[in-house]
Structure formats: C-alpha cells, structure tokens
Design an enzyme around this catalytic site. Sequence first.
Site, mmCIF file in Angstrom:
data_model
loop_
_atom_site.group_PDB
_atom_site.id
_atom_site.type_symbol
_atom_site.label_atom_id
_atom_site.label_comp_id
_atom_site.label_asym_id
_atom_site.label_seq_id
_atom_site.Cartn_x
_atom_site.Cartn_y
_atom_site.Cartn_z
ATOM 1 N N ASP A 406 -39.535 -5.756 51.534
ATOM 2 C CA ASP A 406 -39.561 -4.830 50.386
ATOM 3 C C ASP A 406 -39.303 -3.385 50.801
ATOM 4 O O ASP A 406 -38.644 -2.640 50.081
ATOM 5 C CB ASP A 406 -40.926 -4.885 49.690
ATOM 6 C CG ASP A 406 -41.210 -6.244 49.102
ATOM 7 O OD1 ASP A 406 -40.244 -7.012 48.912
ATOM 8 O OD2 ASP A 406 -42.395 -6.544 48.841
HETATM 9 P P1 NAP Z 1 -42.834 -7.904 52.867
HETATM 10 O O1 NAP Z 1 -41.910 -7.311 51.868
HETATM 11 O O2 NAP Z 1 -44.051 -8.564 52.394
HETATM 12 O O3 NAP Z 1 -41.951 -8.942 53.708
HETATM 13 C C1 NAP Z 1 -42.437 -9.536 54.847
HETATM 14 C C2 NAP Z 1 -41.367 -10.472 55.383
HETATM 15 O O4 NAP Z 1 -41.811 -10.938 56.635
HETATM 16 C C3 NAP Z 1 -41.142 -11.677 54.505
HETATM 17 O O5 NAP Z 1 -39.916 -11.566 53.811
HETATM 18 C C4 NAP Z 1 -41.165 -12.857 55.482
HETATM 19 O O6 NAP Z 1 -39.949 -13.584 55.360
HETATM 20 C C5 NAP Z 1 -41.235 -12.198 56.845
HETATM 21 N N1 NAP Z 1 -42.094 -12.937 57.770
HETATM 22 C C6 NAP Z 1 -43.309 -13.468 57.527
HETATM 23 N N2 NAP Z 1 -43.746 -14.088 58.619
HETATM 24 C C7 NAP Z 1 -42.804 -13.936 59.580
HETATM 25 C C8 NAP Z 1 -42.688 -14.356 60.928
HETATM 26 N N3 NAP Z 1 -43.642 -15.072 61.522
HETATM 27 N N4 NAP Z 1 -41.581 -14.013 61.606
HETATM 28 C C9 NAP Z 1 -40.599 -13.308 61.021
HETATM 29 N N5 NAP Z 1 -40.652 -12.895 59.749
HETATM 30 C C10 NAP Z 1 -41.751 -13.203 59.037
HETATM 31 O O7 NAP Z 1 -43.271 -6.848 53.980
HETATM 32 P P2 NAP Z 1 -43.000 -5.298 54.100
HETATM 33 O O8 NAP Z 1 -41.536 -5.012 54.084
HETATM 34 O O9 NAP Z 1 -43.823 -4.867 55.251
HETATM 35 O O10 NAP Z 1 -43.563 -4.692 52.750
HETATM 36 C C11 NAP Z 1 -44.938 -4.605 52.478
HETATM 37 C C12 NAP Z 1 -45.169 -4.969 51.044
HETATM 38 O O11 NAP Z 1 -46.578 -5.083 50.851
HETATM 39 C C13 NAP Z 1 -44.658 -3.923 50.065
HETATM 40 O O12 NAP Z 1 -44.178 -4.529 48.905
HETATM 41 C C14 NAP Z 1 -45.916 -3.122 49.768
HETATM 42 O O13 NAP Z 1 -45.875 -2.475 48.509
HETATM 43 C C15 NAP Z 1 -46.955 -4.225 49.786
HETATM 44 N N6 NAP Z 1 -48.317 -3.693 49.983
HETATM 45 C C16 NAP Z 1 -48.608 -3.038 51.123
HETATM 46 C C17 NAP Z 1 -49.850 -2.486 51.278
HETATM 47 C C18 NAP Z 1 -50.209 -1.689 52.500
HETATM 48 O O14 NAP Z 1 -51.226 -1.013 52.470
HETATM 49 N N7 NAP Z 1 -49.450 -1.748 53.566
HETATM 50 C C19 NAP Z 1 -50.810 -2.629 50.290
HETATM 51 C C20 NAP Z 1 -50.472 -3.333 49.134
HETATM 52 C C21 NAP Z 1 -49.225 -3.859 49.012
HETATM 53 P P3 NAP Z 1 -39.884 -15.116 55.843
HETATM 54 O O15 NAP Z 1 -40.954 -15.833 55.120
HETATM 55 O O16 NAP Z 1 -38.502 -15.550 55.475
HETATM 56 O O17 NAP Z 1 -40.064 -15.122 57.319
#
Ligand code: NAP
Length: 479
Positions: A406
Amino acid sequence: MSALMELAYLLAAVFFIVGLKWLSSPATARNGNALASVGMLIAIVVTLFEQRIVSFSGILIGIIIGASVGAILARTIKMTAMPQMVAILNGFGGGASVLVASAEFLRVSGQGGAPVDVSFSVQFSILVGAVTFSGSLVAFGKLQELVAGQAVTYPLQKPLNALLLLAILLTAAYLVVGGPEGALSGVFAGLFGNSIVMPLITLVVLSLILGVLTVLPIGGADMPVVISLLNSYSGIAAASTGFVISNNGLIISGALVGASGIILTMIMCKAMNRSLANVLFGAFSAGGGESAAAEGGPVGAGGSVRQVSAEDAAIMLAYAKTAVVVPGYGLAVSQAQHTVRELATLLEERGVDVKYAIHPVAGRMPGHMNVLLAEADVPYEQLWEMERINPELERTDVALVIGANDVVNPAARHTESSPIYGMPILDVDRAQQVIVLKRSMNPGFAGIDNELFYNQNTSMLFGDAKASLTKLIAEVKEA
Ligand code: NAP
C-alpha cells in the site's frame, strides 16, 4: 507529602518528558527508553515511602509476578504480534485505574462520603478505565484472530451506544452528587436502595459494555489506530486516578501518556489520510485485506506482470550506482531484517550507494520499520523519511521493495475512488528500475490491487522475502 517526595516526583516527570523527546528519533530512542525507565523507578520508590502503603509483602509479590510475566513476554513476543501486546498492556492499565479508583471511593464513602471533586474523578476514572480495559481486550482478540476481524455492524448501533452512554452518565452523576443521600436519589427512585456498591458495579459493567460495543464495529485493519487511542485513554484514566489518590507522579505520567497517545493517533490518521471519525465509525477494510486477495501467482487483477529471476535482479542491483530499499509489512513477516542488511553491506562494498526509505505507516505499528532495521543495526543515517527520500527516488537506479504494498501504490496519488486516495506514498515508481519482493499478487492491508506491479520498469521476484534476499546475496557475490 514531604517536599522531598514532591521533588522526586518532579525529577521523575522531567525524566519522562526528556525520555519521550528522545524516543522521537531512532538515534536517541534507546537512551530515551532507559531514561524514562529510571524516572519510573524513582516514582515507584518514592511512592513506596508513602505512609499509606499498607503491605510491602503484597507489593513485593506483585512486583515478582509482574516482572516475571513482563520479562517472559518481552523475550518471547514476535515483532509482528507487538500491536496486540500493546493492546493488552493498555487494557491492564485501564483495569488498574478502575480498581484503584473504586477501592478509594469505597474507602472514602465508608468514612462519611467522598467530596464532589474526588467523586467526580473516581467516576471519570472508572468510565474511561473500564472502556479502555474491555475495548483493549476486543482489540487484542481481533488482532490475535480470537474474535472476527471484520467490522461488526448491527441495526441502531449508534443510537444504542448513545443510550448506553446516557445511562452511564446518569449513574455517574448519581454517585458524584452523593448517591442514596444525594440530589439525584429521587430520579433513581430506590433502584439502588441504600447501597453505594450497586451503582458503582452498575457503572463499571455499563462502561465495560460500552468499551466492547465501541471497538467491535471497527475493522481489524484499523486496530493499530484504535490501540493508540486506547493507549491515550489509559493515560487519561491513570491521570484521573492520580487526582483520586492525590498522587502527582500518576497525574503527570498519565497526562503524558494521554497526550502522546492522542498525538500518535492523529499522526497515524494523517499518514493514512483518514479522519479519526472515519476510523472510529467508518467500518473500513474489514479483515486486513486477505479476503480480497487474488489467487497467488504472476497474474493479478490488472493483467500480467514481469517476473525476474534472482540472478537478473542481483545483476541490476550489483551494477547500480544508487539503490533504495523500501521495507514494508512483509519484511517483518519474513523476519528478513538481518538478511537485507547483509545484502546492503555487500552492495556497499561494491560501491553502490544504499539508502532505506521509511514510510510512517509501513508495517503494522508506528515506527515498525525503524525498530525492525535497528534490530539489524542498520545505521540511522541510512534511514530516510518519506519527505526526504521522495525527491531522491527519481535519481535512483533501483528501488528494492521488500514486502511493501500500500505504501508504494501510485493509486493513492490519482485514483479518487481508491480507499487509499490521498495517502502520502513513497514514489518508487519514479525510480529507473523497481524490483518487488513478495510471495504472490495478493494485496496488502487495504485489500486493493497495486498498479506499480504492472509498470514497465517493475520486475517481480516472487517468494518469501528472506528466501529471495538470501538468493540475491548469493547471486551478488557471483556477479
Ligand atoms: P501492506 O500493504 O500490508 O503489504 C504487505 C505485503 O507484504 C503484502 O502485499 C504481502 O504480499 C507481502 N508479504 C507478506 N508476507 C511476506 C513474506 N513473508 N515475504 C514477502 N512478502 C510478504 O504493507 P505496507 O506497504 O507496509 O503498508 C502498511 C499498511 O498497513 C498500510 O495500508 C497502512 O495504512 C496500514 N496500517 C499501518 C499502521 C502502522 O502503524 N504502521 C497502522 C494501521 C494500518 P504477499 O502475500 O503476496 O507476500
């Protein structure tokens, strides 16, 4: 309370404030944590010197049990389970406020009634503490997948919650103005009889129900924001309890937790481009995106993508002048922080300039990527915040996206219908080449497809991040 004690509480408060300040940078965070801990030690020791402490043996047993459970949890908890750990700790903080405030209220009531100001603080502590306790347990259950992660909605939800809040406020007001002997005794028409305990229990139970009903309608995906908000509540409850038992240390530390929790909540909402009201009442993104997941494989909803072998990806990296590593939640899942550091060191030895791009909400908790990379001793000066790295990305040869989704989705910039529209992102699509490490075409947290993966300059290296990075290391060594 003696002047010396007040002075010690003041010193503890200064340590808390400076500690918090230091926590805001990865370079000083460890010292900040240590300083705040010393402040807490001073506050505890000073409190133990107070006359009102009845039994030291009870306190000692509590410290031994609490410290043992804390030490075991701290050593065994997985990094990815940190949000639920924080949730449960907040909950206990709220629960403790309820118990202390109730005990003090019953004690003072037994001695001829509590003054209005003390009684007000008691009822406020109970309300906020109980909401924090039960709300945090639901948040814990959702993140631990013990409770359905979906946003649970039902008819008349908001009016029912409002009615419940009204009942709570009435019960609290009844207790504040003197209970059975007070001005509101007629309103309750003998409902509680002459007892002061019954309305107190009623207040606790209704507040517990309110906590459950407020958090249930919020999707598991928004839990980190809710936990930060509940953290703030637990501080407010503690500060209020500080007024009840006239403890300045508790008032100051509670106020600091309350204020920093709310600031963090607002920062998270801003980084996700959501309002707090939208998080609390919007029933957004039910189950963390998994339900919308596409079938694993190289074909996603937007067509087919370009796959790359570890060998070719390693050549791109090995011959680049500049590379930016973009870590995301997947890096935490695969626990590949040490492996990515090893790859970066290898590239640097070949003369590649390596930086890490840190998005404020990458991962599942604030500072998730900083903590993860600090664990692998990545130098702080290599960690670049989003605003600073974005202008650099255009001049970057290779952006290596590891388990991030994301936070690098260009739809946030231009697709108005997207749930993440307006969220600031890392502009990795502007780099010359993009290599994405993930296991499949499954979406991330927001449950949406990512157009970055279909771009001409994007290559997908499918597999677990740690396994892919290990292959890349081997290939870079060969290059
Ligand atoms: P993300 O959008 O959740 O994407 C994580 C990606 O990691 C997934 O597409 C997944 O794809 C991949 N993944 C999972 N396990 C894996 C593995 N073992 N090896 C390789 N890839 C793996 O993560 P992000 O880009 O870090 O974004 C964070 C999201 O969380 C945002 O939407 C944000 O708004 C939300 N959020 C964050 C917080 C905070 O405080 N940080 C709080 C609330 C919400 P596959 O399954 O295809 O591998």
